[in-house]
Design a protein around this motif. Sequence first.
Motif, PDB file in Angstrom:
ATOM      1  N   SER A  64       0.986  -1.057  -0.209  1.00  0.00           N
ATOM      2  CA  SER A  64      -0.230  -0.105  -0.131  1.00  0.00           C
ATOM      3  C   SER A  64       0.871   1.229   0.136  1.00  0.00           C
ATOM      4  N   ALA A  65       1.919   1.113   0.648  1.00  0.00           N
ATOM      5  CA  ALA A  65       2.820   2.466   0.745  1.00  0.00           C
ATOM      6  C   ALA A  65       3.451   2.623  -0.511  1.00  0.00           C
ATOM      7  N   VAL A  66       4.046   1.619  -1.225  1.00  0.00           N
ATOM      8  CA  VAL A  66       4.605   1.761  -2.603  1.00  0.00           C
ATOM      9  C   VAL A  66       3.570   1.981  -3.469  1.00  0.00           C
ATOM     10  N   ASP A  67       2.267   1.590  -3.508  1.00  0.00           N
ATOM     11  CA  ASP A  67       1.089   2.254  -4.519  1.00  0.00           C
ATOM     12  C   ASP A  67       0.772   3.657  -4.113  1.00  0.00           C
ATOM     13  N   GLY A  68       1.059   4.088  -2.687  1.00  0.00           N
ATOM     14  CA  GLY A  68       0.779   5.447  -2.516  1.00  0.00           C
ATOM     15  C   GLY A  68       1.804   6.278  -2.848  1.00  0.00           C
ATOM     16  N   LEU A  69       2.992   5.722  -2.833  1.00  0.00           N
ATOM     17  CA  LEU A  69       4.019   6.596  -3.110  1.00  0.00           C
ATOM     18  C   LEU A  69       4.002   7.151  -4.426  1.00  0.00           C
ATOM     19  N   ILE A  70       3.871   5.941  -5.438  1.00  0.00           N
ATOM     20  CA  ILE A  70       3.732   6.305  -6.786  1.00  0.00           C
ATOM     21  C   ILE A  70       2.437   7.355  -7.151  1.00  0.00           C
ATOM     22  N   ALA A  71       1.372   7.050  -6.558  1.00  0.00           N
ATOM     23  CA  ALA A  71       0.164   7.765  -6.904  1.00  0.00           C
ATOM     24  C   ALA A  71       0.164   9.269  -6.311  1.00  0.00           C
ATOM     25  N   ASP A  72       1.008   9.428  -5.227  1.00  0.00           N
ATOM     26  CA  ASP A  72       1.167  10.732  -4.845  1.00  0.00           C
ATOM     27  C   ASP A  72       2.166  11.497  -5.730  1.00  0.00           C
ATOM     28  N   ALA A  73       2.988  11.028  -6.417  1.00  0.00           N
ATOM     29  CA  ALA A  73       3.945  11.647  -7.290  1.00  0.00           C
ATOM     30  C   ALA A  73       3.555  11.960  -8.424  1.00  0.00           C
ATOM     31  N   GLY A  74       2.381  11.186  -8.769  1.00  0.00           N
ATOM     32  CA  GLY A  74       1.635  11.474 -10.263  1.00  0.00           C
ATOM     33  C   GLY A  74       2.464  10.934 -11.146  1.00  0.00           C
TER      34      GLY A  74
END
Length: 426
Positions: free
Chosen positions: A131-141
């Motif tokens: 979840s943290a990996v997916d969130g990092l990528i999503a937040d970076a756009g």
Amino acid sequence: MAEHRRGANLPSIGGFNRTVVLDAVRRSPDGLSRVELASRTGLSAQTVSNVTRFLIEAGMIVESGTVVAGRGKPRTILRLEPGSRYAVGVHVDPAVVTYVLLDLAGTVVASSTTSTPTADDPSEVVRTIGSAVDGLIADAGVDVDGVLGVGIASPGPIDVDAGIVVDPPFLPRWRDVPLRDALAEATGYPVLLEKDVTAAAVGEMFLAGESSARNFAFVYFGTGFGVGLVVDHEPVRGVGSNAGDAGHIMVDQRSLAGTPDGSGTRGEVGAAVAPDRLVRIARERGVALSGGGDAAGAVSPVPSDGSVDAVNRAWDELAEAIAAGDKAAITLAAEAGTVMGDAAVVIVNLLDIDRVVFGGPFWSRIASAALPAARAAIVGSPLLVPKHAVDVVESDRGADVAAVGAACLVLDAALSPRASGLLIRR
């Protein structure tokens, strides 16, 4: 987390010649013309033309202006397109898990942290990290299809073939956690697992580009003490990929013995400079550090009682004391640097290397006092065998060096022209 397999993967870059050309462009910040690429790589003009056409269409390099070089047609300059691909790095530490997102040039574009899961339930570990990996990528756009993969840096020992974290120190419930394959399944990305000290060394080598030393030791000071090794531009992993366990090197620890009579003058470097031990000695010497110990000032590194967080807080305060000019704190950091430098001499003698790099999560906070002492201990050691100069420096990757190195594992596998680095083992 993702529920499908994404198309982005390392083999999609494809082809040894493509990695040769891409690596040459990456290492040249000012860019290269096709003529210069042919000269540097030894490839024919036609091959360079075909390869660069592919890389331009893939968005990994771009044409960026022209230069006039003598008579004839101006030459078009090719440069790396950093935002075309990304890699995620994850560092598992007893206190926190650190995540970084690097672009193709190795620049950190996003980062985050989570508390380290206890691993009582391996599936919860995977869910937290995924979840943290997916969130990092999503937040970076960034485009998820532009992410090449995920690198994980973990304390050893690890089983690289099985993708398992075996039995890391200070993480008593992380025994036999099948992290690599489970995280690949959860996120949809290819995943690499590497020992933290090796990941740090790979990151140092990869990000140095053309200035990278051919042979060096990376002295890694985190919750434990280890050494990542690079020989002839290749990381030394060992048979089981667990090379670098240098904490048992015997050193003179007289200055850190912590007893009035100086007893216990010989000991293992890992135990001598353990962060929790140095915190205890700092308190004994009157450095004002808060919380985290019992009445005697002892601090256990085992995370189940929260003391890893306490050591980290105390270590931050030690760094503040050093910055404020506290003589006791500065002296302690210098003594720790000396002890680590003495241990590094053994490595320098063994491999006949000419560069030692110090870094790691705990190192960066004492470096101002510890590095000069470590340098003096190495270059001035009466036990030093090599007669050539030894360069002793600090990594500029900061406290996140292992996470950055983990991401660089992915970039290195994708971009470096080595047959062994073209595929990620799955």
